[in-house]
Design a protein around this motif. Sequence first.
Motif, PDB file in Angstrom:
ATOM      1  N   ASN A   3       0.841  -1.187   0.000  1.00  0.00           N
ATOM      2  CA  ASN A   3       0.000   0.000   0.000  1.00  0.00           C
ATOM      3  C   ASN A   3       0.882   1.245   0.000  1.00  0.00           C
ATOM      4  O   ASN A   3       1.686   1.447   0.914  1.00  0.00           O
ATOM      5  CB  ASN A   3      -0.905  -0.041   1.228  1.00  0.00           C
ATOM      6  N   LEU A   4       0.725   2.080  -1.005  1.00  0.00           N
ATOM      7  CA  LEU A   4       1.539   3.286  -1.157  1.00  0.00           C
ATOM      8  C   LEU A   4       1.402   4.210   0.051  1.00  0.00           C
ATOM      9  O   LEU A   4       2.394   4.718   0.576  1.00  0.00           O
ATOM     10  CB  LEU A   4       1.163   4.004  -2.445  1.00  0.00           C
ATOM     11  N   LEU A   5       0.184   4.420   0.508  1.00  0.00           N
ATOM     12  CA  LEU A   5      -0.034   5.326   1.648  1.00  0.00           C
ATOM     13  C   LEU A   5       0.582   4.775   2.933  1.00  0.00           C
ATOM     14  O   LEU A   5       1.149   5.530   3.724  1.00  0.00           O
ATOM     15  CB  LEU A   5      -1.527   5.600   1.839  1.00  0.00           C
ATOM     16  N   GLU A   6       0.489   3.460   3.139  1.00  0.00           N
ATOM     17  CA  GLU A   6       1.119   2.867   4.319  1.00  0.00           C
ATOM     18  C   GLU A   6       2.636   3.009   4.248  1.00  0.00           C
ATOM     19  O   GLU A   6       3.287   3.336   5.242  1.00  0.00           O
ATOM     20  CB  GLU A   6       0.747   1.390   4.451  1.00  0.00           C
ATOM     21  N   ASN A   7       3.204   2.750   3.091  1.00  0.00           N
ATOM     22  CA  ASN A   7       4.653   2.898   2.931  1.00  0.00           C
ATOM     23  C   ASN A   7       5.090   4.336   3.165  1.00  0.00           C
ATOM     24  O   ASN A   7       6.129   4.584   3.774  1.00  0.00           O
ATOM     25  CB  ASN A   7       5.097   2.422   1.546  1.00  0.00           C
ATOM     26  N   LEU A   8       4.305   5.275   2.691  1.00  0.00           N
ATOM     27  CA  LEU A   8       4.601   6.677   2.930  1.00  0.00           C
ATOM     28  C   LEU A   8       4.528   6.984   4.424  1.00  0.00           C
ATOM     29  O   LEU A   8       5.416   7.625   4.988  1.00  0.00           O
ATOM     30  CB  LEU A   8       3.635   7.560   2.139  1.00  0.00           C
ATOM     31  N   PHE A   9       3.485   6.518   5.086  1.00  0.00           N
ATOM     32  CA  PHE A   9       3.300   6.747   6.520  1.00  0.00           C
ATOM     33  C   PHE A   9       4.471   6.190   7.328  1.00  0.00           C
ATOM     34  O   PHE A   9       4.980   6.842   8.240  1.00  0.00           O
ATOM     35  CB  PHE A   9       1.985   6.109   6.995  1.00  0.00           C
ATOM     36  N   TYR A  10       4.901   4.977   7.006  1.00  0.00           N
ATOM     37  CA  TYR A  10       5.971   4.324   7.764  1.00  0.00           C
ATOM     38  C   TYR A  10       7.379   4.759   7.333  1.00  0.00           C
ATOM     39  O   TYR A  10       8.369   4.268   7.849  1.00  0.00           O
ATOM     40  CB  TYR A  10       5.845   2.807   7.673  1.00  0.00           C
ATOM     41  N   GLY A  11       7.446   5.699   6.414  1.00  0.00           N
ATOM     42  CA  GLY A  11       8.744   6.227   6.012  1.00  0.00           C
ATOM     43  C   GLY A  11       9.520   5.325   5.078  1.00  0.00           C
ATOM     44  O   GLY A  11      10.737   5.457   4.951  1.00  0.00           O
ATOM     45  N   ASN A  12       8.829   4.416   4.430  1.00  0.00           N
ATOM     46  CA  ASN A  12       9.500   3.492   3.511  1.00  0.00           C
ATOM     47  C   ASN A  12       9.729   4.093   2.136  1.00  0.00           C
ATOM     48  O   ASN A  12      10.410   3.487   1.313  1.00  0.00           O
ATOM     49  CB  ASN A  12       8.681   2.202   3.377  1.00  0.00           C
ATOM     50  N   ILE A  13       9.138   5.227   1.880  1.00  0.00           N
ATOM     51  CA  ILE A  13       9.306   5.887   0.583  1.00  0.00           C
ATOM     52  C   ILE A  13      10.220   7.085   0.772  1.00  0.00           C
ATOM     53  O   ILE A  13       9.895   8.019   1.485  1.00  0.00           O
ATOM     54  CB  ILE A  13       7.950   6.329   0.006  1.00  0.00           C
ATOM     55  N   ARG A  14      11.395   7.022   0.178  1.00  0.00           N
ATOM     56  CA  ARG A  14      12.391   8.084   0.279  1.00  0.00           C
ATOM     57  C   ARG A  14      12.903   8.403  -1.112  1.00  0.00           C
ATOM     58  O   ARG A  14      13.927   7.872  -1.535  1.00  0.00           O
ATOM     59  CB  ARG A  14      13.558   7.652   1.178  1.00  0.00           C
ATOM     60  N   PRO A  15      12.186   9.263  -1.860  1.00  0.00           N
ATOM     61  CA  PRO A  15      12.611   9.550  -3.230  1.00  0.00           C
ATOM     62  C   PRO A  15      14.039  10.082  -3.327  1.00  0.00           C
ATOM     63  O   PRO A  15      14.740   9.796  -4.287  1.00  0.00           O
ATOM     64  CB  PRO A  15      11.614  10.610  -3.704  1.00  0.00           C
ATOM     65  N   ASP A  16      14.473  10.811  -2.308  1.00  0.00           N
ATOM     66  CA  ASP A  16      15.824  11.378  -2.349  1.00  0.00           C
ATOM     67  C   ASP A  16      16.906  10.309  -2.301  1.00  0.00           C
ATOM     68  O   ASP A  16      18.014  10.522  -2.760  1.00  0.00           O
ATOM     69  CB  ASP A  16      16.017  12.379  -1.211  1.00  0.00           C
ATOM     70  N   GLU A  17      16.582   9.138  -1.769  1.00  0.00           N
ATOM     71  CA  GLU A  17      17.561   8.060  -1.684  1.00  0.00           C
ATOM     72  C   GLU A  17      17.619   7.211  -2.948  1.00  0.00           C
ATOM     73  O   GLU A  17      18.531   6.420  -3.118  1.00  0.00           O
ATOM     74  CB  GLU A  17      17.257   7.167  -0.483  1.00  0.00           C
ATOM     75  N   SER A  18      16.631   7.376  -3.824  1.00  0.00           N
ATOM     76  CA  SER A  18      16.608   6.551  -5.021  1.00  0.00           C
ATOM     77  C   SER A  18      17.060   7.312  -6.274  1.00  0.00           C
ATOM     78  O   SER A  18      17.015   6.780  -7.369  1.00  0.00           O
ATOM     79  CB  SER A  18      15.203   5.986  -5.236  1.00  0.00           C
TER      80      SER A  18
END
Length: 95
Positions: A3-18
């Motif tokens: 789930n995109l929103l869950e990943n965002l909430f838990y800090g799993n999405i870090r565009p700056d690191e990719s």
Amino acid sequence: MSNLLENLFYGNIRPDESIHPNTPEYQLLNQQISKTIEAYQKKLTMEEFDALEELIDLLGQTTSIYAAASYTQGFRLGVLMMLEVLGGGDRSNSS
């Protein structure tokens, strides 16, 4: 599928690191920066080089803040474009 929103909430999405530019120009610039820093390290006293490193760190911080603001602005613009497309855009010209 995650789930995109869950990943965002838990800090799993870090565009700056990719973000890893893989262009010859970017790699060449990084090599030039490294060589220049090494040259200054040999020329300057330890105190002068520490001051230079502090300046470089400050520049990195401002660049990071600017990149975050650019990302935010680009994301907002993208959402506005999606809303316009999904909403049918300006209907005043569709006569």
